[in-house]
Motif scaffolding. Structure first.
Motif, PDB file in Angstrom:
ATOM      1  N   MET A   1      23.062  17.323  -6.193  1.00 50.62           N
ATOM      2  CA  MET A   1      22.442  16.168  -6.162  1.00 50.62           C
ATOM      3  C   MET A   1      20.904  16.056  -6.326  1.00 50.62           C
ATOM      4  O   MET A   1      20.314  16.751  -5.593  1.00 50.62           O
ATOM      5  CB  MET A   1      22.852  15.255  -4.962  1.00 50.62           C
ATOM      6  CG  MET A   1      22.406  13.858  -4.935  1.00 50.62           C
ATOM      7  SD  MET A   1      23.332  12.549  -5.939  1.00 50.62           S
ATOM      8  CE  MET A   1      24.879  12.523  -5.351  1.00 50.62           C
ATOM      9  N   TYR A   7      14.045  11.807  -8.415  1.00 50.64           N
ATOM     10  CA  TYR A   7      14.220  10.586  -9.024  1.00 50.64           C
ATOM     11  C   TYR A   7      13.101   9.892  -9.129  1.00 50.64           C
ATOM     12  O   TYR A   7      12.947   8.974 -10.081  1.00 50.64           O
ATOM     13  CB  TYR A   7      15.066   9.671  -8.034  1.00 50.64           C
ATOM     14  CG  TYR A   7      16.473  10.078  -7.796  1.00 50.64           C
ATOM     15  CD1 TYR A   7      17.375  10.370  -9.003  1.00 50.64           C
ATOM     16  CD2 TYR A   7      17.139  10.395  -6.537  1.00 50.64           C
ATOM     17  CE1 TYR A   7      18.557  10.941  -8.693  1.00 50.64           C
ATOM     18  CE2 TYR A   7      18.497  10.681  -6.177  1.00 50.64           C
ATOM     19  CZ  TYR A   7      19.142  10.836  -7.359  1.00 50.64           C
ATOM     20  OH  TYR A   7      20.586  11.405  -7.555  1.00 50.64           O
ATOM     21  N   ASN A 218      25.983  11.272 -13.906  1.00 54.94           N
ATOM     22  CA  ASN A 218      26.154  12.350 -12.818  1.00 54.94           C
ATOM     23  C   ASN A 218      26.484  13.850 -13.514  1.00 54.94           C
ATOM     24  O   ASN A 218      27.517  14.274 -13.449  1.00 54.94           O
ATOM     25  CB  ASN A 218      27.150  12.212 -11.722  1.00 54.94           C
ATOM     26  CG  ASN A 218      27.076  12.956 -10.519  1.00 54.94           C
ATOM     27  OD1 ASN A 218      26.262  13.848 -10.411  1.00 54.94           O
ATOM     28  ND2 ASN A 218      27.993  12.874  -9.622  1.00 54.94           N
ATOM     29  N   ASP A 219      25.364  14.454 -14.017  1.00 53.02           N
ATOM     30  CA  ASP A 219      25.581  15.485 -14.799  1.00 53.02           C
ATOM     31  C   ASP A 219      25.890  16.876 -14.248  1.00 53.02           C
ATOM     32  O   ASP A 219      26.677  17.741 -14.799  1.00 53.02           O
ATOM     33  CB  ASP A 219      24.140  15.869 -15.543  1.00 53.02           C
ATOM     34  CG  ASP A 219      23.764  14.848 -16.608  1.00 53.02           C
ATOM     35  OD1 ASP A 219      24.609  14.071 -17.076  1.00 53.02           O
ATOM     36  OD2 ASP A 219      22.746  14.501 -16.785  1.00 53.02           O
ATOM     37  N   ASP A 220      25.584  16.773 -12.917  1.00 52.66           N
ATOM     38  CA  ASP A 220      26.006  18.023 -12.057  1.00 52.66           C
ATOM     39  C   ASP A 220      27.078  17.865 -11.121  1.00 52.66           C
ATOM     40  O   ASP A 220      27.600  18.860 -10.177  1.00 52.66           O
ATOM     41  CB  ASP A 220      24.918  18.696 -11.057  1.00 52.66           C
ATOM     42  CG  ASP A 220      24.224  17.545 -10.338  1.00 52.66           C
ATOM     43  OD1 ASP A 220      24.920  16.278 -10.572  1.00 52.66           O
ATOM     44  OD2 ASP A 220      23.491  17.666  -9.371  1.00 52.66           O
ATOM     45  N   ARG A 221      28.020  17.016 -11.539  1.00 54.04           N
ATOM     46  CA  ARG A 221      29.209  16.963 -10.879  1.00 54.04           C
ATOM     47  C   ARG A 221      30.389  17.833 -11.207  1.00 54.04           C
ATOM     48  O   ARG A 221      30.422  18.470 -12.194  1.00 54.04           O
ATOM     49  CB  ARG A 221      29.714  15.393 -10.906  1.00 54.04           C
ATOM     50  CG  ARG A 221      30.485  15.327 -12.402  1.00 54.04           C
ATOM     51  CD  ARG A 221      30.960  13.860 -12.478  1.00 54.04           C
ATOM     52  NE  ARG A 221      31.766  13.712 -13.705  1.00 54.04           N
ATOM     53  CZ  ARG A 221      33.201  13.542 -13.602  1.00 54.04           C
ATOM     54  NH1 ARG A 221      34.016  13.682 -12.536  1.00 54.04           N
ATOM     55  NH2 ARG A 221      33.961  13.522 -14.710  1.00 54.04           N
ATOM     56  N   ARG A 229      30.628  10.701  -4.172  1.00 55.12           N
ATOM     57  CA  ARG A 229      29.658  11.211  -4.686  1.00 55.12           C
ATOM     58  C   ARG A 229      29.739  12.042  -5.910  1.00 55.12           C
ATOM     59  O   ARG A 229      28.745  12.865  -6.484  1.00 55.12           O
ATOM     60  CB  ARG A 229      28.838  11.929  -3.496  1.00 55.12           C
ATOM     61  CG  ARG A 229      28.527  11.139  -2.453  1.00 55.12           C
ATOM     62  CD  ARG A 229      27.615  11.885  -1.364  1.00 55.12           C
ATOM     63  NE  ARG A 229      27.008  11.334  -0.362  1.00 55.12           N
ATOM     64  CZ  ARG A 229      26.154  11.576   0.588  1.00 55.12           C
ATOM     65  NH1 ARG A 229      25.569  12.590   0.530  1.00 55.12           N
ATOM     66  NH2 ARG A 229      25.927  10.647   1.607  1.00 55.12           N
ATOM     67  N   ASN A 230      31.082  12.292  -6.083  1.00 49.37           N
ATOM     68  CA  ASN A 230      31.396  12.974  -7.563  1.00 49.37           C
ATOM     69  C   ASN A 230      31.775  12.297  -8.656  1.00 49.37           C
ATOM     70  O   ASN A 230      32.805  12.779  -9.523  1.00 49.37           O
ATOM     71  CB  ASN A 230      32.285  14.377  -7.027  1.00 49.37           C
ATOM     72  CG  ASN A 230      32.136  15.488  -7.966  1.00 49.37           C
ATOM     73  OD1 ASN A 230      31.042  15.850  -8.205  1.00 49.37           O
ATOM     74  ND2 ASN A 230      33.403  15.924  -8.316  1.00 49.37           N
ATOM     75  N   ARG A 234      26.288   8.488 -10.870  1.00 47.62           N
ATOM     76  CA  ARG A 234      25.895   8.379  -9.500  1.00 47.62           C
ATOM     77  C   ARG A 234      25.208   7.015  -9.157  1.00 47.62           C
ATOM     78  O   ARG A 234      24.491   6.635  -9.941  1.00 47.62           O
ATOM     79  CB  ARG A 234      25.151   9.601  -8.986  1.00 47.62           C
ATOM     80  CG  ARG A 234      23.890   9.866 -10.034  1.00 47.62           C
ATOM     81  CD  ARG A 234      23.077  10.985  -9.424  1.00 47.62           C
ATOM     82  NE  ARG A 234      22.028  11.621 -10.515  1.00 47.62           N
ATOM     83  CZ  ARG A 234      22.293  12.823 -11.123  1.00 47.62           C
ATOM     84  NH1 ARG A 234      23.500  13.471 -10.606  1.00 47.62           N
ATOM     85  NH2 ARG A 234      21.600  13.454 -11.673  1.00 47.62           N
ATOM     86  N   GLN A 250      24.050   7.060  -1.368  1.00 52.68           N
ATOM     87  CA  GLN A 250      24.474   8.033  -2.415  1.00 52.68           C
ATOM     88  C   GLN A 250      25.918   7.743  -2.706  1.00 52.68           C
ATOM     89  O   GLN A 250      26.620   7.819  -1.655  1.00 52.68           O
ATOM     90  CB  GLN A 250      24.162   9.400  -2.068  1.00 52.68           C
ATOM     91  CG  GLN A 250      22.886   9.653  -1.749  1.00 52.68           C
ATOM     92  CD  GLN A 250      22.262  11.225  -1.458  1.00 52.68           C
ATOM     93  OE1 GLN A 250      22.320  12.073  -2.645  1.00 52.68           O
ATOM     94  NE2 GLN A 250      22.414  11.706  -0.404  1.00 52.68           N
ATOM     95  N   GLY A 252      28.660   6.317  -6.263  1.00 51.99           N
ATOM     96  CA  GLY A 252      28.841   6.745  -7.877  1.00 51.99           C
ATOM     97  C   GLY A 252      29.954   5.594  -8.133  1.00 51.99           C
ATOM     98  O   GLY A 252      30.627   4.903  -7.543  1.00 51.99           O
TER      99      GLY A 252
END
Length: 315
Positions: A1, A7, A218-221, A229-230, A234, A250, A252
């Motif tokens: 995150m 951000y 959410n590219d890093d999920r 959060r996954n 997001r 936080q 999604g």
């Protein structure tokens, strides 16, 4: 995150795209000459209050035309008086089965019922009007415990967008304000900044606080982990001017929850062009002609007097 600093960096870049790219100036002119009670171009503005606006507008024909376009688009595309959507299956043959058709019709009927009970149609009218004037509206669609569906139209100038490699809008950053009480009621007193806690403790509930809300991929999920959060997108809230890295929320979404149609897109532009942009020169000319006509009428009704200078102060 990502961190709040990351951000903030992206928000600044997206805002600069609006400002340096000329979109802000164009939207501001449309706000001044066509739709004076829409748009937010300064977070200290009293746009939500009742101060007088539209001093440039003498002839309101363009404003009325924009509203007519909004009503026309609403009734022609998304009319609440008729079922304007149809559902089918990816397989055309499956859609021919009577049981499948019955199920699809039932789904449509229930969705239309939900749409009618929600504020969707009010938001769609505002969005269609914004589309014709500014070229790029933004409408949030969220779940609602009481009415299943809740929508919110965001004023032009308060949000910044980005697109994916296909040119589809998939990123949304928004600046807005909440009072101290609204902030604490929405997010709780544990995550707000210390200045907000102090204001709340002293009873200063109505002080306005700058807040940012973002929705982006959410590219890093981790696809193997499923929690709030996954999600594929997001959703994050944070205080704009707080000095710590604490975020207010936080979470999604499974899908991008923002409708952001564009009237027409030129090349790789993120924001759309509009009829309002095309007609801005005509609108300015109309107002200039109205002023000149009013001056001419005034001279006809109360013409200047011509007399010898010796009569000065004697008339």
């Amino acid at each position: 995150m990502p961190t709040k600093t990351q951000y903030q960096k992206r928000r600044k870049a997206l805002r600069n795209e609006c400002v340096s790219g000329g979109w802000y100036d164009h939207w501001r002119e449309l706000n001044q000459w066509v739709m004076p009670r829409s748009g937010v171009f300064d977070q200290s503005s009293n746009v939500y209050k009742g101060e007088k606006r539209g001093q440039n507008i003498i002839n309101s024909r363009a404003t009325k035309a924009a509203r007519t376009l909004g009503y026309g688009m609403t009734m022609g595309v998304t009319s609440p008086a008729r079922p304007w959507a149809r559902f089918t299956t990816p397989d055309p043959e499956m859609a021919e089965y009577s049981s499948v058709r019955e199920w699809l019709d039932l789904v449509r009927e229930r969705m239309m019922w939900i749409f009618a009970r929600s504020n969707l149609y009010q938001s769609l009218h505002a969005a269609w009007t914004t589309l014709g004037v500014y070229g790029t509206p933004a409408v949030g669609i969220f779940e609602d415990y009481d009415r299943v569906l809740r929508t919110q139209v965001y004023p032009v100038g308060s949000y910044y967008l980005a697109t994916d490699h296909h040119g589809r809008v998939n990123t949304f950053y928004r600046d807005f304000k909440l009072s101290v009480k609204q902030l604490v009621d929405k997010f709780g007193d544990k995550v707000v900044s210390q200045p907000v806690k102090d204001l709340y403790a002293r009873g200063n509930y109505d002080v306005q606080i700058d807040v940012v809300h973002l929705i982006e991929p959410n590219d890093d999920r981790d696809p193997n982990v499923r929690n709030n959060r996954n999600m594929p997108f997001r959703s994050v809230y944070y205080e704009l001017n707080s000095k710590n890295e604490e975020k207010l929320y936080q979470g999604g979404f499974e899908q991008f929850q923002i409708l952001a149609p564009r009237w027409s897109v030129n090349g790789q532009n993120v924001y759309g062009d509009s009829p309002g942009m095309d007609l801005l020169g005509d609108v300015k000319q109309l107002q200039a002609e109205e002023i000149n006509k009013a001056m001419g009428v005034e001279k006809m009704v109360d013409p200047p007097l011509s007399a010898p200078s010796s009569l000065e102060h004697k008339l």
